[in-house]
Design a protein around this motif. Sequence first.
Motif, PDB file in Angstrom:
ATOM      1  N   PRO A  56       0.816  -1.221   0.000  1.00 53.00           N
ATOM      2  CA  PRO A  56       0.000   0.000   0.000  1.00 53.00           C
ATOM      3  C   PRO A  56       0.847   1.268   0.000  1.00 53.00           C
ATOM      4  CG  PRO A  56      -0.648  -1.486   1.778  1.00 53.00           C
ATOM      5  CD  PRO A  56       0.604  -2.042   1.185  1.00 53.00           C
ATOM      6  N   THR A  78      -4.199   6.798  -8.599  1.00 60.05           N
ATOM      7  CA  THR A  78      -3.256   5.904  -7.936  1.00 60.05           C
ATOM      8  C   THR A  78      -4.002   4.774  -7.237  1.00 60.05           C
ATOM      9  OG1 THR A  78      -1.731   7.763  -7.630  1.00 60.05           O
ATOM     10  CG2 THR A  78      -1.339   5.804  -6.287  1.00 60.05           C
ATOM     11  N   ALA A  79      -5.151   5.083  -6.642  1.00 59.75           N
ATOM     12  CA  ALA A  79      -5.940   4.072  -5.937  1.00 59.75           C
ATOM     13  C   ALA A  79      -6.493   3.009  -6.889  1.00 59.75           C
ATOM     14  CB  ALA A  79      -7.078   4.739  -5.165  1.00 59.75           C
ATOM     15  N   SER A  83      -3.604   0.003  -3.328  1.00 59.88           N
ATOM     16  CA  SER A  83      -4.315   0.465  -2.141  1.00 59.88           C
ATOM     17  C   SER A  83      -3.657   1.764  -1.663  1.00 59.88           C
ATOM     18  CB  SER A  83      -4.219  -0.609  -1.061  1.00 59.88           C
ATOM     19  OG  SER A  83      -4.843  -0.177   0.110  1.00 59.88           O
ATOM     20  N   VAL A  84      -4.496   2.774  -1.398  1.00 61.73           N
ATOM     21  CA  VAL A  84      -4.003   4.092  -1.016  1.00 61.73           C
ATOM     22  C   VAL A  84      -4.752   4.569   0.221  1.00 61.73           C
ATOM     23  CG1 VAL A  84      -3.899   6.536  -1.707  1.00 61.73           C
ATOM     24  CG2 VAL A  84      -3.350   4.757  -3.363  1.00 61.73           C
ATOM     25  N   LEU A 105     -13.083   5.799  -1.060  1.00 58.77           N
ATOM     26  CA  LEU A 105     -11.992   5.162  -1.806  1.00 58.77           C
ATOM     27  C   LEU A 105     -10.619   5.497  -1.245  1.00 58.77           C
ATOM     28  CD1 LEU A 105     -13.375   5.920  -5.364  1.00 58.77           C
ATOM     29  CD2 LEU A 105     -13.481   3.744  -4.142  1.00 58.77           C
ATOM     30  N   LEU A 106     -10.527   6.606  -0.554  1.00 63.12           N
ATOM     31  CA  LEU A 106      -9.258   7.070   0.004  1.00 63.12           C
ATOM     32  C   LEU A 106      -9.412   7.228   1.507  1.00 63.12           C
ATOM     33  CD1 LEU A 106      -8.500   9.902  -2.571  1.00 63.12           C
ATOM     34  CD2 LEU A 106      -7.359   7.678  -2.430  1.00 63.12           C
TER      35      LEU A 106
END
Length: 128
Positions: A56, A78-79, A83-84, A105-106
């Motif tokens: 990640p 990037t996600a 995994s971010v 998502l973040l």
Amino acid sequence: MVNRSQMFEEAIPPEVAYSRADGELWVIGLRGHLDPEELQTVEDATEDALVRWTGPLVFDLREVGFCDSSLLNHLLRTARRRSVAVFGGDGTVRRLLELTGAGRLLPSHPDLESVRAALSSLPRQARP
């Protein structure tokens, strides 16, 4: 005469404070006023991390004074690849994530230890 440490610091892009492995994570510290003109440096540091690391990516936003949708879009792109998570963003960063729905998502955390705790609470197969 030029001081060697001064030369090294001048070579570090002002938008990226650091980029390094930290346990199971790769952490990229960002700083300053991040808008489209400064984003290329952040994109380069992210691409370098994606090539070097399979785990990640975590973005440290404690020193970010301003960001707009260009940074948000970068984080979302990037996600899609990895995994971010983010930590340390001030109220404007958190508000940007909430208003856009990107917080789903973040994941945003108050500090790096919270990111670690969140990852360690996932079952091993669900970890990135």
